[in-house]
Design a protein around this motif. Structure first.
Motif, PDB file in Angstrom:
ATOM      1  N   VAL A   1       0.725  -1.165  -0.073  1.00  0.00           N
ATOM      2  CA  VAL A   1      -0.266   0.167   0.133  1.00  0.00           C
ATOM      3  C   VAL A   1       1.205   1.044   0.229  1.00  0.00           C
ATOM      4  N   LEU A   2       0.405   1.800  -1.019  1.00  0.00           N
ATOM      5  CA  LEU A   2       1.634   2.847  -1.022  1.00  0.00           C
ATOM      6  C   LEU A   2       1.070   4.546  -1.181  1.00  0.00           C
ATOM      7  N   LEU A   3       1.844   5.860  -0.599  1.00  0.00           N
ATOM      8  CA  LEU A   3       0.535   6.639  -0.572  1.00  0.00           C
ATOM      9  C   LEU A   3       2.300   7.393  -0.504  1.00  0.00           C
ATOM     10  N   PRO A   4       1.925   8.610  -1.526  1.00  0.00           N
ATOM     11  CA  PRO A   4       2.674  10.108  -1.817  1.00  0.00           C
ATOM     12  C   PRO A   4       2.790  10.614  -0.767  1.00  0.00           C
ATOM     13  N   HIS A   5       3.445  10.646   1.066  1.00  0.00           N
ATOM     14  CA  HIS A   5       4.078  11.250   1.462  1.00  0.00           C
ATOM     15  C   HIS A   5       3.119  11.907   2.272  1.00  0.00           C
ATOM     16  N   VAL A   6       2.064  11.866   2.616  1.00  0.00           N
ATOM     17  CA  VAL A   6       0.557  11.773   2.858  1.00  0.00           C
ATOM     18  C   VAL A   6       0.910  12.378   4.295  1.00  0.00           C
ATOM     19  N   GLY A   7       1.359  11.887   5.242  1.00  0.00           N
ATOM     20  CA  GLY A   7       1.112  11.604   6.653  1.00  0.00           C
ATOM     21  C   GLY A   7       0.454  13.440   7.442  1.00  0.00           C
ATOM     22  N   SER A   8       1.205  14.077   7.378  1.00  0.00           N
ATOM     23  CA  SER A   8       0.222  15.261   7.917  1.00  0.00           C
ATOM     24  C   SER A   8       0.241  16.441   7.015  1.00  0.00           C
ATOM     25  N   ALA A   9      -0.288  15.957   5.898  1.00  0.00           N
ATOM     26  CA  ALA A   9      -0.655  16.447   4.520  1.00  0.00           C
ATOM     27  C   ALA A   9      -2.556  16.750   4.816  1.00  0.00           C
ATOM     28  N   SER A  10      -3.084  17.910   5.921  1.00  0.00           N
ATOM     29  CA  SER A  10      -4.226  17.903   6.221  1.00  0.00           C
ATOM     30  C   SER A  10      -3.831  19.660   6.573  1.00  0.00           C
ATOM     31  N   ILE A  11      -5.053  20.622   5.398  1.00  0.00           N
ATOM     32  CA  ILE A  11      -4.777  22.141   5.180  1.00  0.00           C
ATOM     33  C   ILE A  11      -4.712  22.414   7.132  1.00  0.00           C
ATOM     34  N   HIS A  12      -5.650  21.595   8.308  1.00  0.00           N
ATOM     35  CA  HIS A  12      -5.711  21.731   9.579  1.00  0.00           C
ATOM     36  C   HIS A  12      -3.812  21.918  10.004  1.00  0.00           C
ATOM     37  N   THR A  13      -3.337  20.429   9.650  1.00  0.00           N
ATOM     38  CA  THR A  13      -1.644  20.072  10.113  1.00  0.00           C
ATOM     39  C   THR A  13      -1.094  20.833   9.975  1.00  0.00           C
ATOM     40  N   ARG A  14      -1.263  21.247   8.553  1.00  0.00           N
ATOM     41  CA  ARG A  14       0.172  22.242   7.597  1.00  0.00           C
ATOM     42  C   ARG A  14       0.038  23.594   8.021  1.00  0.00           C
ATOM     43  N   GLU A  15      -1.108  23.856   8.132  1.00  0.00           N
ATOM     44  CA  GLU A  15      -1.195  26.151   8.497  1.00  0.00           C
ATOM     45  C   GLU A  15      -0.558  25.340   9.869  1.00  0.00           C
ATOM     46  N   ALA A  16      -0.876  24.466  10.858  1.00  0.00           N
ATOM     47  CA  ALA A  16      -0.561  24.733  11.965  1.00  0.00           C
ATOM     48  C   ALA A  16       1.422  24.636  12.171  1.00  0.00           C
ATOM     49  N   MET A  17       1.717  23.865  11.435  1.00  0.00           N
ATOM     50  CA  MET A  17       3.282  23.872  11.616  1.00  0.00           C
ATOM     51  C   MET A  17       3.442  25.326  10.490  1.00  0.00           C
ATOM     52  N   GLY A  18       3.013  25.349   9.695  1.00  0.00           N
ATOM     53  CA  GLY A  18       3.955  27.021   9.453  1.00  0.00           C
ATOM     54  C   GLY A  18       3.324  27.896  10.317  1.00  0.00           C
ATOM     55  N   SER A  19       2.820  27.908  11.453  1.00  0.00           N
ATOM     56  CA  SER A  19       2.096  29.329  12.089  1.00  0.00           C
ATOM     57  C   SER A  19       3.236  28.807  13.151  1.00  0.00           C
ATOM     58  N   LEU A  20       3.876  27.574  13.580  1.00  0.00           N
ATOM     59  CA  LEU A  20       4.631  27.490  14.747  1.00  0.00           C
ATOM     60  C   LEU A  20       6.420  27.575  13.514  1.00  0.00           C
ATOM     61  N   MET A  21       6.756  27.439  12.828  1.00  0.00           N
ATOM     62  CA  MET A  21       7.812  27.737  12.281  1.00  0.00           C
ATOM     63  C   MET A  21       7.909  29.102  12.096  1.00  0.00           C
ATOM     64  N   LEU A  22       6.867  29.615  11.884  1.00  0.00           N
ATOM     65  CA  LEU A  22       6.870  31.710  11.872  1.00  0.00           C
ATOM     66  C   LEU A  22       7.111  32.480  13.018  1.00  0.00           C
ATOM     67  N   ASP A  23       6.202  31.374  14.244  1.00  0.00           N
ATOM     68  CA  ASP A  23       6.926  31.352  15.574  1.00  0.00           C
ATOM     69  C   ASP A  23       7.960  31.474  16.155  1.00  0.00           C
ATOM     70  N   ASN A  24       8.975  30.491  15.256  1.00  0.00           N
ATOM     71  CA  ASN A  24      10.723  30.247  15.917  1.00  0.00           C
ATOM     72  C   ASN A  24      11.393  31.543  15.494  1.00  0.00           C
ATOM     73  N   LEU A  25      11.100  31.399  13.545  1.00  0.00           N
ATOM     74  CA  LEU A  25      11.434  33.282  13.109  1.00  0.00           C
ATOM     75  C   LEU A  25      11.325  34.131  14.106  1.00  0.00           C
ATOM     76  N   ALA A  26       9.789  34.465  14.667  1.00  0.00           N
ATOM     77  CA  ALA A  26      10.194  35.195  14.759  1.00  0.00           C
ATOM     78  C   ALA A  26      10.436  36.491  16.431  1.00  0.00           C
ATOM     79  N   THR A  27      10.326  34.679  16.924  1.00  0.00           N
ATOM     80  CA  THR A  27      11.334  35.267  18.874  1.00  0.00           C
ATOM     81  C   THR A  27      12.431  34.842  18.504  1.00  0.00           C
TER      82      THR A  27
END
Length: 319
Positions: free
Chosen positions: A277-303
């Motif tokens: 069974v093969l998936l195209p690296h979608v483990g965290s690929a929901s808009i909800h989760t990717r937005e949260a990941m992006g927010s944390l990356m931005l928080d790291n840069l800002a702080t």
């Protein structure tokens, strides 16, 4: 006040780029006709890198940027970043743990069920019209009943998978760099020992030289003919050719993969196998989760640029 200059090696989500463009002077390397020449022209200005798993931030790139202060990674895995070299240079490296844990753990259990019960193959059977022409789909040899799940990498995601697997009645074992305090699951000193004790192997380990091809032909053989391998960690952890051979020859029963050695390429031999069974690296690929990941990356840069510290530094640069 001047905006810090940020290098962006590979594309990121538009919502993240919008904030980066607003708060920083951004340099989108993938848009440049001659990336190498452009990098030379801006190297002195770069203070930060907004990276991603598809980007390579090696020692060579780091050394070309004399004023680099921080590499903020979009993702929990950061094997594409030479974090040790960054630490030696006094450069902060951050990732995005926790916010993707539950999504990836859900995907891991989904892959396990799909692989064991042949759900992908049975769906293809229906879509091909075989239910009507050939009768019911054959009974599956695989079941979750009575399985023992060995988790390779019992970190945040590994523990979230273990909690879900326990709810399905699976017995949990694990292997990692060390035995963890306060963990009741049986610990195994090496991967082959873990595979021999279990019939299901869940790979959650990070990539890198230390884990490359850790799951090899010997580990697969130890898992046995009822064995199932699931990988939601990094593709490099499994020897893909050994896995293909094991699946073809009945050394193990099935596999479920969300990651591959040379993404986005999945080997044609794997694609041809009904027991993979093969998936195209979608483990965290929901808009909800990717937005949260992006927010944390931005928080790291800002702080970092405002306060001189990071929210989620990686182990190599947390001291």
């Amino acid at each position: 006040m001047d905006k810090p200059d940020i290098l962006i090696p590979r594309p990121l989500m538009r919502s993240i780029l919008k904030v980066l463009d607003r708060d920083y002077t951004t340099h989108k390397l993938w848009e440049m006709a001659d990336p190498e020449a452009y990098l030379d022209s801006v190297a002195q200005m770069i203070k930060g890198i907004a990276s991603s798993p598809s980007a390579k931030v090696d020692a060579n790139l780091v050394d070309r940027l004399p004023n680099l202060q921080i590499v903020a990674n979009f993702g929990v895995g950061y094997d594409g970043i030479d974090a040790r070299h960054c630490a030696d240079r006094g450069i902060m490296v951050t990732n995005t743990p926790d916010v993707l844990t539950e999504e990836v753990a859900d995907t891991a259990l989904g892959l396990l069920i799909m692989a064991v019960r042949e759900l992908s193959a049975s769906e293809r059977y229906l879509r091909a019209g075989k239910w009507q022409s050939d009768g019911p789909y054959p009974l599956t040899h695989g079941t979750l009943r009575g399985r023992k799940l060995g988790i390779f990498g019992l970190g945040r995601i590994g523990k979230a998978i273990a909690r879900r697997a326990e709810a399905f009645g699976l017995e949990i074992h694990y292997h990692g760099r060390r035995k963890q305090d306060g963990v009741a699951y049986p610990y195994h000193r090496n991967l082959k020992e873990l595979a021999a004790a279990c019939d299901t192997l869940m790979v959650v380990a990070p990539g890198g030289a230390d884990t490359r091809h850790a799951v090899d032909a010997d580990v697969l053989k130890a898992l046995g003919p009822n064995g199932v391998v699931i990988n939601i960690g990094r593709g490099s952890v499994i020897d893909e050719q050994a896995l293909i051979t094991a699946l073809k020859n009945g050394v193990i029963l099935a596999a479920g993969l969300d990651v591959f050695e040379e993404e986005p390429r999945a080997p044609a031999e794997l694609i041809a196998l009904d027991n993979a069974v093969l998936l195209p690296h979608v483990g965290s690929a929901s808009i909800h989760t990717r937005e949260a990941m992006g927010s944390l990356m931005l928080d790291n840069l800002a702080t970092w640029f405002k306060e001189g510290h990071a929210v989620t530094p990686v182990a190599e640069t947390s001291g």
